[in-house]
Design an enzyme around this catalytic site. Sequence first.
Site, PDB file in Angstrom:
ATOM      1  N   ASP A  67       9.305  32.389  10.212  1.00 55.70           N
ATOM      2  CA  ASP A  67       8.945  33.352   9.179  1.00 55.70           C
ATOM      3  C   ASP A  67       8.612  34.684   9.830  1.00 55.70           C
ATOM      4  O   ASP A  67       8.522  34.792  11.052  1.00 55.70           O
ATOM      5  CB  ASP A  67       7.789  32.839   8.294  1.00 55.70           C
ATOM      6  CG  ASP A  67       6.667  32.170   9.068  1.00 55.70           C
ATOM      7  OD1 ASP A  67       6.592  32.365  10.295  1.00 55.70           O
ATOM      8  OD2 ASP A  67       5.851  31.463   8.445  1.00 55.70           O
ATOM      9  N   ASN A 133      -3.680  26.258   2.329  1.00 53.76           N
ATOM     10  CA  ASN A 133      -3.294  25.852   0.967  1.00 53.76           C
ATOM     11  C   ASN A 133      -2.089  24.912   0.985  1.00 53.76           C
ATOM     12  O   ASN A 133      -1.470  24.683  -0.054  1.00 53.76           O
ATOM     13  CB  ASN A 133      -2.981  27.097   0.114  1.00 53.76           C
ATOM     14  CG  ASN A 133      -1.813  27.902   0.681  1.00 53.76           C
ATOM     15  OD1 ASN A 133      -1.275  27.578   1.732  1.00 53.76           O
ATOM     16  ND2 ASN A 133      -1.453  28.971  -0.011  1.00 53.76           N
ATOM     17  N   HIS A 135       0.731  25.429   2.706  1.00 62.05           N
ATOM     18  CA  HIS A 135       2.056  26.031   2.907  1.00 62.05           C
ATOM     19  C   HIS A 135       2.607  25.630   4.269  1.00 62.05           C
ATOM     20  O   HIS A 135       1.860  25.369   5.210  1.00 62.05           O
ATOM     21  CB  HIS A 135       2.036  27.555   2.711  1.00 62.05           C
ATOM     22  CG  HIS A 135       1.369  28.376   3.761  1.00 62.05           C
ATOM     23  ND1 HIS A 135       0.410  29.326   3.476  1.00 62.05           N
ATOM     24  CD2 HIS A 135       1.534  28.436   5.099  1.00 62.05           C
ATOM     25  CE1 HIS A 135       0.028  29.922   4.588  1.00 62.05           C
ATOM     26  NE2 HIS A 135       0.691  29.397   5.592  1.00 62.05           N
ATOM     27  N   GLU A 140       4.965  29.044   0.008  1.00 57.64           N
ATOM     28  CA  GLU A 140       3.665  28.986  -0.654  1.00 57.64           C
ATOM     29  C   GLU A 140       3.709  27.976  -1.807  1.00 57.64           C
ATOM     30  O   GLU A 140       4.796  27.559  -2.233  1.00 57.64           O
ATOM     31  CB  GLU A 140       3.317  30.368  -1.208  1.00 57.64           C
ATOM     32  CG  GLU A 140       3.091  31.442  -0.138  1.00 57.64           C
ATOM     33  CD  GLU A 140       1.696  31.384   0.473  1.00 57.64           C
ATOM     34  OE1 GLU A 140       1.092  30.295   0.560  1.00 57.64           O
ATOM     35  OE2 GLU A 140       1.205  32.461   0.865  1.00 57.64           O
TER      36      GLU A 140
HETATM   37  C1  GLP Z   1       0.773  31.294   8.825  1.00 59.23           C
HETATM   38  C2  GLP Z   1       2.192  30.860   9.157  1.00 59.23           C
HETATM   39  C3  GLP Z   1       2.325  29.370   9.201  1.00 59.23           C
HETATM   40  C4  GLP Z   1       1.178  28.755   9.968  1.00 59.23           C
HETATM   41  C5  GLP Z   1      -0.108  29.061   9.278  1.00 59.23           C
HETATM   42  C6  GLP Z   1      -1.323  28.439   9.950  1.00 59.23           C
HETATM   43  O1  GLP Z   1       0.555  31.517   7.494  1.00 59.23           O
HETATM   44  N1  GLP Z   1       3.142  31.377   8.266  1.00 59.23           N
HETATM   45  O2  GLP Z   1       3.577  29.056   9.796  1.00 59.23           O
HETATM   46  O3  GLP Z   1       1.370  27.369  10.044  1.00 59.23           O
HETATM   47  O4  GLP Z   1      -0.275  30.454   9.269  1.00 59.23           O
HETATM   48  O5  GLP Z   1      -1.740  29.236  11.017  1.00 59.23           O
HETATM   49  P1  GLP Z   1      -2.856  28.808  12.046  1.00 59.23           P
HETATM   50  O6  GLP Z   1      -2.162  27.938  13.045  1.00 59.23           O
HETATM   51  O7  GLP Z   1      -3.315  30.103  12.665  1.00 59.23           O
HETATM   52  O8  GLP Z   1      -3.913  28.108  11.295  1.00 59.23           O
END
Ligand code: GLP
Length: 235
Positions: A67, A133, A135, A140
């Site tokens: 992403d 949440n 995702h 989302e």
């Molecule tokens: C972002 C990314 C996700 C990731 C999520 C959790 O929103 N788009 O791919 O899994 O954050 O991030 P973290 O590992 O910092 O909790």
Amino acid sequence: MSLISFNPFSHADDVGKEAARLILEGLEQKPSSTIVFPTGKTPIPMYAALRQSEPSRWTHARLFHLDEYYPAPKPGAPIPYETFETYLRRELWDHVPANQYWMEPYFNHPAKYDELVCAESGPDWVILGIGGNGHIAFNEPGSPPDSDTRIIPLSPQTQQDNFGGVHLPGYPTHAMTLGLASILKAKRILLMATGDKKRSIVERALLSSEPPHIDLPASWLKTHPHVTILTDFPL
Ligand code: GLP
């Protein structure tokens, strides 16, 4: 049939090392593997371990990102957040001589990105974290399992989690995400979740008997035949 394997470790570093070990093992079996990489805090130990690998292992690999924030910042303009391209360059991509596919050039034709990722009927590996949440990537809540790669609005919770606030000036409100359809076409999916605050969402999305549904995008992983979940908490 779903075949999720859960692999709990005691430390986030061990989660990262195991993820790196599995990816490198996969690369040894198939040097031209297509691998989709995530960002976030969770995969940092995995990238540290991958940077220890022999660079020549990566020569034939195809690397994609999962992403990216949208739109791209203006060249040279200061921004209060980090793009995923900057993150991935720093963590791995500048350290290995792989074939690298950035998302930004495909902002206007996301279907082309899906085509490239799925050139061999689906990526070999998709590596994931999980949002608070539920995702995955930036799919989302509200994302169906056949969703394509697309530009998507970030939910208020994601904006809060990622930037410390909603609609803060200078921060993106949208992102491009690999769609659930391409994620679910992966031959193998690896999901890492570390820190106690991720425990309840992992349990709800992946362990509970709740059927998969669009409000909990990670729950679609239950429909995939080969998912490995690595955590630093017991399940
Ligand atoms: C972002 C990314 C996700 C990731 C999520 C959790 O929103 N788009 O791919 O899994 O954050 O991030 P973290 O590992 O910092 O909790």
